[in-house]
Design an enzyme around this catalytic site. Structure first.
Site, PDB file in Angstrom:
ATOM      1  CE  LYS A   1      -2.864   0.802   3.648  1.00 17.95           C
ATOM      2  NZ  LYS A   1      -2.657   2.163   4.209  1.00 17.95           N
TER       3      LYS A   1
ATOM      4  NE  ARG B   1       6.205   6.571   0.903  1.00 16.17           N
ATOM      5  CZ  ARG B   1       5.297   6.331   1.860  1.00 16.17           C
ATOM      6  NH1 ARG B   1       4.206   5.625   1.588  1.00 16.17           N
ATOM      7  NH2 ARG B   1       5.468   6.805   3.093  1.00 16.17           N
TER       8      ARG B   1
ATOM      9  N   GLY C   1      -4.812   8.056   5.478  1.00 13.61           N
ATOM     10  CA  GLY C   1      -3.891   8.985   6.138  1.00 13.61           C
ATOM     11  C   GLY C   1      -2.682   9.271   5.265  1.00 13.61           C
TER      12      GLY C   1
ATOM     13  CB  SER D   1       5.074   9.603  11.679  1.00 12.84           C
ATOM     14  OG  SER D   1       4.217   9.803  10.569  1.00 12.84           O
TER      15      SER D   1
ATOM     16  CD  GLN E   1       0.422   8.165   7.244  1.00  7.29           C
ATOM     17  OE1 GLN E   1      -0.178   8.959   7.963  1.00  7.29           O
ATOM     18  NE2 GLN E   1      -0.114   7.046   6.803  1.00  7.29           N
TER      19      GLN E   1
ATOM     20  CG  ASP F   1       0.335  -0.099   9.449  1.00 11.52           C
ATOM     21  OD1 ASP F   1       0.004   0.715  10.330  1.00 11.52           O
ATOM     22  OD2 ASP F   1       0.662   0.243   8.304  1.00 11.52           O
TER      23      ASP F   1
ATOM     24  CE  LYS G   1      -0.331   4.115  12.900  1.00 13.19           C
ATOM     25  NZ  LYS G   1       0.441   4.821  11.899  1.00 13.19           N
TER      26      LYS G   1
ATOM     27  NE  ARG H   1      -5.306   0.054  12.994  1.00 12.42           N
ATOM     28  CZ  ARG H   1      -4.617   0.196  11.870  1.00 12.42           C
ATOM     29  NH1 ARG H   1      -3.297   0.193  11.891  1.00 12.42           N
ATOM     30  NH2 ARG H   1      -5.235   0.316  10.710  1.00 12.42           N
TER      31      ARG H   1
ATOM     32  NE  ARG I   1      -2.699  -2.012   8.126  1.00 18.58           N
ATOM     33  CZ  ARG I   1      -2.453  -2.376   6.873  1.00 18.58           C
ATOM     34  NH1 ARG I   1      -2.644  -3.611   6.475  1.00 18.58           N
ATOM     35  NH2 ARG I   1      -2.007  -1.495   5.992  1.00 18.58           N
TER      36      ARG I   1
HETATM   37  C1  S3P Z   1       2.403   4.706   6.195  1.00 14.52           C
HETATM   38  C2  S3P Z   1       3.011   4.980   7.386  1.00 14.52           C
HETATM   39  C3  S3P Z   1       2.511   4.510   8.687  1.00 14.52           C
HETATM   40  C4  S3P Z   1       1.477   3.402   8.541  1.00 14.52           C
HETATM   41  C5  S3P Z   1       0.507   3.674   7.446  1.00 14.52           C
HETATM   42  C6  S3P Z   1       1.207   3.870   6.111  1.00 14.52           C
HETATM   43  C7  S3P Z   1       3.004   5.248   4.967  1.00 14.52           C
HETATM   44  O1  S3P Z   1       1.906   5.604   9.355  1.00 14.52           O
HETATM   45  O2  S3P Z   1       0.812   3.190   9.757  1.00 14.52           O
HETATM   46  O3  S3P Z   1      -0.405   2.577   7.328  1.00 14.52           O
HETATM   47  O4  S3P Z   1       2.668   4.792   3.867  1.00 14.52           O
HETATM   48  O5  S3P Z   1       3.842   6.154   5.077  1.00 14.52           O
HETATM   49  P1  S3P Z   1       2.812   6.626  10.208  1.00 14.52           P
HETATM   50  O6  S3P Z   1       3.909   6.996   9.358  1.00 14.52           O
HETATM   51  O7  S3P Z   1       1.945   7.796  10.533  1.00 14.52           O
HETATM   52  O8  S3P Z   1       3.207   5.852  11.429  1.00 14.52           O
END
Ligand code: S3P
Length: 437
Positions: free
Chosen positions: A19, A24, A91, A164, A166, A316, A343, A347, A389
């Site tokens: 994913k 990306r 997210g 993180s 993200q 995750d 999340k 969770r 999940r």
């Molecule tokens: C992800 C980063 C993770 C993960 C999410 C996907 C990503 O989140 O939990 O399912 O693709 O960068 P965080 O970076 O906020 O921990």
């Protein structure tokens, strides 16, 4: 959907594409010049949200269900959308796209579903604002909808309080457009797909582990160039079969071509520390992303402690690991995992509530949980809270519990693994046995 005890899981599964890498590939392909071809793209609802956001900004994306072709228009080629961008449940879409939008010469509003509108966005609003972005939470609660007026950005050195990917990726993407170098230091190294893939698209980006954390640093880019991407199977999806294979007696499952990037593969270490029999076979590498086949066999498991630097590498997978710990002798302690509260659902709370409903001995702590395993679980009605999940975790738990387990909202697996029940059923039906639908 309802599940009951099975006497073994056998066969081979090719889990869908990763994913994080799929998201990306669309984002970077859209802001690169030329064609990006993506094979084994995850056709889950989250990644389709990313495609739809970029189509709404004028990018031609051909999705034939197998490969995806992105006709990128370069760093400055996005057009102002004539609608609110809908990130759905994702997210990753919301946070990464915000980094890109902060640098565009137009304004845009982003939103998503009820879950996305509760997830913390201050963690990107703050650093992007430090770079000069004008970005605000429309309802003033630090969550989406977000209104972003893009413009010129400055490079910053940012120390993120959370590990993180993200947050890191959002800042690095904005950094491509900044007037100087941008660096992000995080307490522990989170998944590094952005760093690997941006390099593959021609960006000047480097990473280093320092005594005070993990640092990624990007220089402003003149242009990125379209690339060819082979997406490995998602280890976060494989995790359900890895754990199911260990937990259900008489099982042997071969998971084909799964991504085993070390920043994602903490679950393999934890399964082994718990006594799990997992072999890594036939290693390969595509565009810097390592992959391998994983062979898993039923094992007698014992408890372990999961904390510190390994947490971001299995964040995750923790719901599934927590459920597996109920079937391991002794105590399993999960610490440093407060991120689980923010999340797709909380969770920590949901896992503890649902496992307890099935008869598990489990206690929620401030940043994790303590599971005293080794006592049988019984079926129950459990609510997924529409968190993919959680739904998949309790489908697997239901295969090992006495009686019937009903998972409410089970269709939400569409987010990351639309064929999950079909694949699980196939493994369970090797002796003509099946779980109840
Ligand atoms: C992800 C980063 C993770 C993960 C999410 C996907 C990503 O989140 O939990 O399912 O693709 O960068 P965080 O970076 O906020 O921990």
């Amino acid at each position: 959907m309802k599940f009951r005890n099975v006497s073994g899981l056998r066969g081979e599964v090719a889990v869908p594409g990763d994913k994080s890498i799929s998201h990306r590939s669309i984002m970077f392909g859209s802001i690169a010049r030329g064609i990006t071809e993506v094979r084994h793209f995850l056709q889950g609802a989250d990644c389709l949200s990313t495609i739809s956001c970029f189509r709404n900004m004028g990018i031609d994306i051909e999705n034939n269900g197998g490969a995806v072709l992105v006709r990128g228009k370069g760093l400055r080629g996005l057009q102002q959308p004539d609608c609110v961008l809908d990130c759905g449940n994702s997210g990753t879409t919301t946070r990464l796209i915000s980094g890109i939008l902060s640098a565009q010469d137009f304004s845009v509003t982003l939103t998503g579903d009820a879950s996305i509108q509760k997830r913390p966005m201050k963690r990107i609003i703050e650093p992007l604002s430090l770079m000069g972005a004008r970005i605000e939470s429309v309802n003033g609660n630090g969550c989406a909808p977000l209104r972003i007026q893009g413009g010129p950005l400055h490079g910053i050195s940012y120390r993120s309080p959370v590990a993180s990917a993200q947050v890191k990726s959002s800042i690095l993407l904005a950094g491509l457009y900044a007037d100087g170098e941008t660096s992000v230091t995080e307490p522990y190294l989170s998944r590094n797909h952005t760093e690997l893939m941006l390099r593959h698209f021609g960006a000047d980006i480097r990473s280093e582990e320092r005594s005070d954390g993990a640092c990624a640093c990007v220089r402003p880019a003149r242009e990125l160039y379209g690339a060819s991407i082979d997406v490995p199977g998602d280890i976060s999806s494989a995790a359900f079969f890895l754990c199911a294979g260990l937990m259900v007696p008489n099982s042997e499952i071969l998971l084909k071509h799964v991504g085993v990037n070390p920043t994602r593969a903490g679950i393999l270490q934890v399964c082994r520390a718990m006594g799990g029999d997992i072999s890594v076979l036939d290693p390969s590498e595509d565009s810097g992303e390592p992959a391998a086949d994983l062979l898993v066999r039923s094992s007698s498991l014992h408890g372990t402690v999961i904390e510190g630097a390994i947490i971001p590498t299995l964040i995750d997978e923790l719901p599934m690991i927590a459920a597996m710990a109920c079937f391991a002798e002794g105590e399993t302690i999960i610490r440093d995992a407060a991120e689980l509260k923010v999340k797709e659902s909380n969770r920590l709370e949901v896992m503890v509530k649902n496992l307890a409903a099935m008869g598990a001995d489990v206690t929620e702590t401030e940043d994790g949980m303590i599971i005293r395993g080794g006592r049988p679980l019984h079926g129950a009605v459990v609510d997924s809270r529409l968190d993919h999940r959680i739904a998949m975790t309790f489908a697997v738990a239901g295969l090992c519990a006495e009686g019937e387990t009903e998972v409410l909202g089970s269709e939400c697996v569409d987010i990351s693994y639309p064929e999950f029940y079909r694949d699980l059923e196939r493994l369970a039906s090797w002796r003509g046995l099946s779980f109840v639908q």
